[in-house]
Design an enzyme around this catalytic site. Structure first.
Site, PDB file in Angstrom:
ATOM      1  N   PHE A  65       0.981  -1.180   0.139  1.00 25.01           N
ATOM      2  CA  PHE A  65       0.036  -0.126  -0.064  1.00 25.01           C
ATOM      3  C   PHE A  65       1.000   1.272   0.245  1.00 25.01           C
ATOM      4  O   PHE A  65       0.187   2.280  -0.031  1.00 25.01           O
ATOM      5  CB  PHE A  65      -1.055   0.083   1.302  1.00 25.01           C
ATOM      6  CG  PHE A  65      -2.436  -0.833   0.897  1.00 25.01           C
ATOM      7  CD1 PHE A  65      -2.517  -1.602  -0.308  1.00 25.01           C
ATOM      8  CD2 PHE A  65      -3.063  -0.961   1.928  1.00 25.01           C
ATOM      9  CE1 PHE A  65      -3.502  -2.227  -0.411  1.00 25.01           C
ATOM     10  CE2 PHE A  65      -4.367  -1.958   1.749  1.00 25.01           C
ATOM     11  CZ  PHE A  65      -4.297  -2.411   0.604  1.00 25.01           C
ATOM     12  N   ASP A 311      -0.961  -9.583  -3.959  1.00 27.40           N
ATOM     13  CA  ASP A 311       0.314  -8.846  -4.442  1.00 27.40           C
ATOM     14  C   ASP A 311      -0.207  -7.619  -5.149  1.00 27.40           C
ATOM     15  O   ASP A 311       0.725  -7.152  -5.897  1.00 27.40           O
ATOM     16  CB  ASP A 311       0.947  -9.719  -5.163  1.00 27.40           C
ATOM     17  CG  ASP A 311       2.758  -9.308  -5.049  1.00 27.40           C
ATOM     18  OD1 ASP A 311       2.915  -8.240  -4.443  1.00 27.40           O
ATOM     19  OD2 ASP A 311       3.425  -9.518  -5.764  1.00 27.40           O
TER      20      ASP A 311
HETATM   21  O1  DOR Z   1       6.001  -7.138  -9.021  1.00 21.14           O
HETATM   22  C1  DOR Z   1       6.195  -6.815  -7.829  1.00 21.14           C
HETATM   23  N1  DOR Z   1       6.021  -5.576  -7.456  1.00 21.14           N
HETATM   24  N2  DOR Z   1       7.068  -7.892  -7.164  1.00 21.14           N
HETATM   25  C2  DOR Z   1       7.723  -7.619  -5.857  1.00 21.14           C
HETATM   26  O2  DOR Z   1       8.312  -8.183  -5.263  1.00 21.14           O
HETATM   27  C3  DOR Z   1       7.356  -6.029  -5.485  1.00 21.14           C
HETATM   28  C4  DOR Z   1       6.201  -5.410  -5.972  1.00 21.14           C
HETATM   29  C5  DOR Z   1       6.113  -3.945  -5.623  1.00 21.14           C
HETATM   30  O3  DOR Z   1       6.447  -3.461  -4.592  1.00 21.14           O
HETATM   31  O4  DOR Z   1       6.110  -2.970  -6.739  1.00 21.14           O
END
Ligand code: DOR
Length: 449
Positions: A65, A311
């Site tokens: 976030f 994610d």
């Molecule tokens: O695609 C990703 N974005 N993988 C990650 O490990 C970190 C994340 C990010 O914080 O943007």
């Protein structure tokens, strides 16, 4: 109308592996009663939910976030508003913020920031680095869901690659260890080879070949080896390949010390989509082949994947408009994660009770979240009412996250999120987020699994 005494009538409830029709009474923020034909009390608001399904709110154990440090991408208020619109009532946020969450002070700062501003319930991970082992050992396990270890470099530069530190974390972390598994030396070699072939104009279709399956498999194997050696509790995040799935055990989560997770985008997109969506679906680990997607769907069904999360990792449109590999990796997902997952229920790939197991029960159990994650009397009233047959078309103007775009734009999902309750407070209804942020700090038992 957001008062906290509700009588939700005639919904099909989904929890504890079954679906049944009943009424559900919410009182003082908790589920007071679940029974057939409850009579309305004078101070209750009735919602007739006939034909709709009432689920426990989704517990998303993997979000970014971006607070503190990256307000242009999002903050706790903006992203948690998008989350409740999508039926996510609790979230656990990653440590790759600025400053990163590497000690108890940074962790306490995040809880303070979220208090009174979060629309969903919140928990924050501790991060590991090559030099904070003492801080990890000293964590009070009731204050955090776990320790995040980047065993591969990704956004935020939090790679832990010192073998002695890794061994120390696996031996001494007093919480669940959650890992990002991609082998950085393999990725660096693949990137160098791609640069030799393409110069600075590497096509984004190379992303899953650079962030390769071999990189994922090697790193996941190492994490499992370390966990077994040190008898640790390990949860491997965002599994993206068919091969990794066979390293995990099928069946119910109870009793497992090693568990696995995948994310909604790996079930929806495949490498075939890079041509259409380019860097918008660039993430780490990379989205792999359609055959991997099919294997992941089967693993959600049979329990080799224990938890399904998002994610959610927002980046601005401007950042994403840069050419590969300069564009940052990550997709904003919370608002449409649940409706995208329900698409697989529609397609018969797994049942609705199985989905509820993977997005509600399992994360609550894995991280020892107190009093949330099921439709049971006495628990907090974190609820989501879905209509399985009222379509949602994803449009940029409806996106609530700060970055204002979705990788699903233009797609229509069969289901919609009708209403979301957080601690008995109706946080989302008829296309509106209620302006009162009702999220509370998640309480953790400190007992894993
Ligand atoms: O695609 C990703 N974005 N993988 C990650 O490990 C970190 C994340 C990010 O914080 O943007």
């Amino acid at each position: 109308m957001t008062q906290s005494n509700w009588l939700i009538k005639n919904a099909t409830l989904v929890s504890d592996g079954r679906q049944w029709q009943a009424d559900l009474r919410v009182r003082n923020g908790r589920i007071e009663r679940i029974d057939a034909d409850l009579d309305r009390r004078a101070d209750e608001t009735v919602l007739d939910a006939a034909g709709r399904h009432l689920l426990p709110g989704m517990i998303d154990d993997q979000v970014h976030f971006r607070e503190p440090g990256f307000p242009a991408k999002g903050d706790i208020a903006s992203e948690s508003a998008a989350a409740v619109a999508g039926g996510i009532t609790s979230f656990m946020d990653m440590p790759n913020t600025n400053p990163p969450t590497l000690d108890a002070t940074a962790l306490a700062d995040k809880y303070q920031r979220a208090a009174g501003r979060a629309f969903g319930n919140f928990g924050f991970y501790m991060g590991a680095s090559n030099d904070n082992l003492e801080a990890i050992k000293a964590i009070d396990p009731t204050t955090t869901p776990g320790v995040k270890v980047f065993m591969g470099a990704s956004t935020g530069n939090m790679l832990v690659d010192d073998p002695q530190v890794l061994a120390g974390v696996f031996a001494h972390a007093p919480t669940v260890i959650i890992t990002h598994c991609e082998d950085t030396p393999i990725i660096n070699a693949n990137m160098a080879a791609a640069r030799a072939r393409h110069g600075d104009a590497i096509p984004v279709t190379e992303h899953p070949l650079i962030r390769s399956r071999e990189a994922c498999i090697k790193s996941t194997r190492l994490a499992l080896e370390l966990a077994r050696r040190h008898d640790a509790h390990l949860h491997v995040l965002h599994i993206s390949t068919a091969e990794e799935l066979d390293l995990f055990q099928a069946g119910p989560m109870a009793g497992k010390r090693i568990t696995a997770e995948t994310c909604v985008h790996f079930l929806h997109f495949s490498a075939d989509d890079y041509a259409r969506l380019g860097t918008l679906i660039q993430c780490n680990p990379a989205i792999k082949d359609a055959t991997d997607r099919a294997a992941l769907l089967a693993a959600v069904a049979d329990g080799r994947i224990d938890i399904l999360a998002t994610d959610h990792a927002p980046h601005t449109r401007e950042e994403k408009a840069q050419p590969y590999p300069a564009a940052p990796s990550g997709l904003p997902l919370v608002q449409y994660a649940l409706v995208s997952a329900l698409e697989h229920v529609h397609a018969g790939q797994f049942s609705l009770p199985t989905l509820v197991e993977r997005i509600c029960h399992a994360p609550a159990q894995r991280f020892g979240v107190l009093d949330r994650g099921w439709l049971r009397e006495g628990l907090f009233a974190d609820l989501v009412l879905v209509d399985l047959d009222s379509p949602t078309t994803v449009r940029s103007q409806d996106v609530l996250g700060r970055c204002g775009w979705s990788p699903f734009e233009g797609e229509t999902f069969a289901a919609s999120v009708v209403a979301t309750w957080v601690n008995g407070h109706r946080a989302w209804y008829q296309g509106q987020v209620d302006p009162v942020p009702a999220g509370q700090r998640l309480q953790f038992s400190g007992v894993r699994g």
